[in-house]
Design a protein around this motif. Structure first.
Motif, PDB file in Angstrom:
ATOM      1  N   ALA A  69       0.836  -1.200   0.000  1.00  0.00           N
ATOM      2  CA  ALA A  69       0.000   0.000   0.000  1.00  0.00           C
ATOM      3  C   ALA A  69       0.872   1.251   0.000  1.00  0.00           C
ATOM      4  O   ALA A  69       0.575   2.229  -0.692  1.00  0.00           O
ATOM      5  CB  ALA A  69      -0.928  -0.002   1.216  1.00  0.00           C
ATOM      6  N   GLY A  70       1.966   1.215   0.759  1.00  0.00           N
ATOM      7  CA  GLY A  70       2.902   2.338   0.755  1.00  0.00           C
ATOM      8  C   GLY A  70       3.546   2.523  -0.600  1.00  0.00           C
ATOM      9  O   GLY A  70       3.757   3.658  -1.061  1.00  0.00           O
ATOM     10  N   ARG A  71       3.851   1.433  -1.273  1.00  0.00           N
ATOM     11  CA  ARG A  71       4.450   1.488  -2.609  1.00  0.00           C
ATOM     12  C   ARG A  71       3.476   2.100  -3.611  1.00  0.00           C
ATOM     13  O   ARG A  71       3.857   2.889  -4.481  1.00  0.00           O
ATOM     14  CB  ARG A  71       4.852   0.079  -3.034  1.00  0.00           C
ATOM     15  N   VAL A  72       2.194   1.738  -3.471  1.00  0.00           N
ATOM     16  CA  VAL A  72       1.159   2.300  -4.355  1.00  0.00           C
ATOM     17  C   VAL A  72       1.058   3.812  -4.138  1.00  0.00           C
ATOM     18  O   VAL A  72       0.947   4.581  -5.101  1.00  0.00           O
ATOM     19  CB  VAL A  72      -0.204   1.635  -4.097  1.00  0.00           C
ATOM     20  N   VAL A  79       0.080   3.363 -11.794  1.00  0.00           N
ATOM     21  CA  VAL A  79      -0.701   2.132 -11.669  1.00  0.00           C
ATOM     22  C   VAL A  79      -1.648   1.976 -12.870  1.00  0.00           C
ATOM     23  O   VAL A  79      -2.354   2.912 -13.240  1.00  0.00           O
ATOM     24  CB  VAL A  79      -1.530   2.123 -10.363  1.00  0.00           C
ATOM     25  N   GLN A  80      -1.634   0.789 -13.467  1.00  0.00           N
ATOM     26  CA  GLN A  80      -2.555   0.467 -14.564  1.00  0.00           C
ATOM     27  C   GLN A  80      -3.795  -0.188 -13.939  1.00  0.00           C
ATOM     28  O   GLN A  80      -3.850  -1.409 -13.768  1.00  0.00           O
ATOM     29  CB  GLN A  80      -1.870  -0.459 -15.571  1.00  0.00           C
ATOM     30  N   TRP A  81      -4.778   0.625 -13.627  1.00  0.00           N
ATOM     31  CA  TRP A  81      -5.907   0.176 -12.811  1.00  0.00           C
ATOM     32  C   TRP A  81      -6.809  -0.834 -13.514  1.00  0.00           C
ATOM     33  O   TRP A  81      -7.458  -1.650 -12.856  1.00  0.00           O
ATOM     34  CB  TRP A  81      -6.721   1.377 -12.336  1.00  0.00           C
ATOM     35  N   GLN A 175       2.130  -3.917 -10.033  1.00  0.00           N
ATOM     36  CA  GLN A 175       2.373  -5.100  -9.210  1.00  0.00           C
ATOM     37  C   GLN A 175       2.012  -4.815  -7.748  1.00  0.00           C
ATOM     38  O   GLN A 175       1.356  -5.627  -7.079  1.00  0.00           O
ATOM     39  CB  GLN A 175       3.854  -5.480  -9.316  1.00  0.00           C
ATOM     40  N   ALA A 176       2.403  -3.670  -7.239  1.00  0.00           N
ATOM     41  CA  ALA A 176       2.125  -3.305  -5.846  1.00  0.00           C
ATOM     42  C   ALA A 176       0.625  -3.164  -5.603  1.00  0.00           C
ATOM     43  O   ALA A 176       0.108  -3.602  -4.564  1.00  0.00           O
ATOM     44  CB  ALA A 176       2.839  -2.005  -5.494  1.00  0.00           C
ATOM     45  N   ALA A 177      -0.097  -2.556  -6.553  1.00  0.00           N
ATOM     46  CA  ALA A 177      -1.541  -2.384  -6.392  1.00  0.00           C
ATOM     47  C   ALA A 177      -2.255  -3.728  -6.383  1.00  0.00           C
ATOM     48  O   ALA A 177      -3.169  -3.962  -5.579  1.00  0.00           O
ATOM     49  CB  ALA A 177      -2.085  -1.502  -7.519  1.00  0.00           C
ATOM     50  N   LEU A 181      -4.337  -5.423  -3.119  1.00  0.00           N
ATOM     51  CA  LEU A 181      -5.700  -5.940  -3.185  1.00  0.00           C
ATOM     52  C   LEU A 181      -5.752  -7.395  -2.747  1.00  0.00           C
ATOM     53  O   LEU A 181      -6.608  -7.797  -1.945  1.00  0.00           O
ATOM     54  CB  LEU A 181      -6.225  -5.792  -4.617  1.00  0.00           C
ATOM     55  N   GLN A 182      -4.815  -8.184  -3.248  1.00  0.00           N
ATOM     56  CA  GLN A 182      -4.795  -9.603  -2.902  1.00  0.00           C
ATOM     57  C   GLN A 182      -4.579  -9.817  -1.408  1.00  0.00           C
ATOM     58  O   GLN A 182      -5.248 -10.653  -0.782  1.00  0.00           O
ATOM     59  CB  GLN A 182      -3.701 -10.324  -3.693  1.00  0.00           C
ATOM     60  N   ASN A 183      -3.647  -9.071  -0.825  1.00  0.00           N
ATOM     61  CA  ASN A 183      -3.372  -9.240   0.601  1.00  0.00           C
ATOM     62  C   ASN A 183      -4.497  -8.695   1.479  1.00  0.00           C
ATOM     63  O   ASN A 183      -4.685  -9.167   2.601  1.00  0.00           O
ATOM     64  CB  ASN A 183      -2.043  -8.575   0.955  1.00  0.00           C
ATOM     65  N   THR A 184      -5.246  -7.719   0.965  1.00  0.00           N
ATOM     66  CA  THR A 184      -6.434  -7.255   1.703  1.00  0.00           C
ATOM     67  C   THR A 184      -7.441  -8.391   1.827  1.00  0.00           C
ATOM     68  O   THR A 184      -7.966  -8.665   2.912  1.00  0.00           O
ATOM     69  CB  THR A 184      -7.084  -6.065   0.974  1.00  0.00           C
ATOM     70  N   PHE A 185      -7.697  -9.068   0.716  1.00  0.00           N
ATOM     71  CA  PHE A 185      -8.611 -10.217   0.739  1.00  0.00           C
ATOM     72  C   PHE A 185      -8.081 -11.310   1.660  1.00  0.00           C
ATOM     73  O   PHE A 185      -8.839 -11.950   2.398  1.00  0.00           O
ATOM     74  CB  PHE A 185      -8.802 -10.776  -0.671  1.00  0.00           C
TER      75      PHE A 185
END
Length: 252
Positions: A69-72, A79-81, A175-177, A181-185
């Protein structure tokens, strides 16, 4: 009464060990911010020296959530959303499915398969696949996120979807974004199945703060590394990660 730092740490973790984990978090975050990945596997190895397997994966997920999240935040404009969105849909499903099998399947088999896959996809000619297509991103996100619940760090697998991005800042930021998201889940699912994160909050926060320092330094190094050196370094880091997974699966 003297101040006792260990009262804020999980049982069995000394202040010295906590400091060492913070140092590891700093350097692994710097590595990831410079080459987009590699830090997660090193952090996984460090945590495995301190905690049993049932604790390593959820704690790693929480630390990586904060670090990514800090990297984002630092690389937000790059970021390519669209890619993150479709990968995230698959990740939500895969994390829930993978959560049903935590501690039920032998993770060594998955570690060996992932290690081989990483090395093959890094060095062999890439097949003509539309890695940026919606269906590919959704399915890939689901499968990789399910595996992540078992083996912890799967950054190199996520990275293959972004390898075609020409701008290295886009690669690192996207990659960071996706990992955020994955680690939030992942954290949500581990809370749902009863993991006691409260015992680890002070340690996790300290490691995240240390990681933010490494991220800031890595972000400055990112554009100072020549493009050819960046691409070669990327492949070397990925290969080391793959070989380490195979070593761990074979020798324990």
């Amino acid at each position: 009464m003297p101040f006792d730092l260990t009262s804020f740490l999980p049982e069995g973790v000394s202040a010295t060990v906590a400091l060492m984990l913070m140092v590891v978090s700093f350097f692994t975050s710097m590595l990831t911010a410079t080459f987009s990945l590699g830090g997660g596997m090193l952090m996984l190895a460090a945590l495995a020296l301190v905690f049993p397997p049932s604790i390593v994966v959820p704690v790693l997920g929480a630390v990586q959530l904060g670090s990514n999240a800090g990297r984002v935040a630092l690389q937000f404009p790059h970021v390519q959303w669209r890619l993150v969105f479709w990968l995230g849909i698959g990740a939500a499903v895969g994390t829930v499915v993978g959560g049903q099998f935590v501690a039920m399947l032998p993770e060594t088999i998955f570690a060996m398969a992932i290690g081989l896959f990483i090395i093959v996809t890094t060095w062999l000619p890439q097949p003509k696949l539309d890695l940026h297509g919606r269906k590919t991103l959704v399915v890939g996100g689901a499968v990789i996120s399910a595996l992540s619940m078992l083996v912890g760090a799967v950054g190199p697998l996520i990275a293959m979807f972004f390898r075609g991005l020409a701008d290295r800042r886009q690669l690192v930021a996207t990659q960071a974004a996706a990992m955020t998201l994955q680690n939030t889940f992942k954290v949500i699912v581990f809370i749902a199945i009863g993991f006691a994160f409260a015992d680890f909050v002070p340690l996790v926060l300290a490691m995240i703060l240390a990681g933010l320092g490494g991220t800031a330094l890595g972000g400055m190094l990112l554009m100072r590394v020549p493009d050819r050196a960046f691409r070669i370094g990327f492949k070397i880091v990925v290969t080391i990660v793959g070989l380490d997974l195979l070593r761990g699966a074979i020798f324990g």
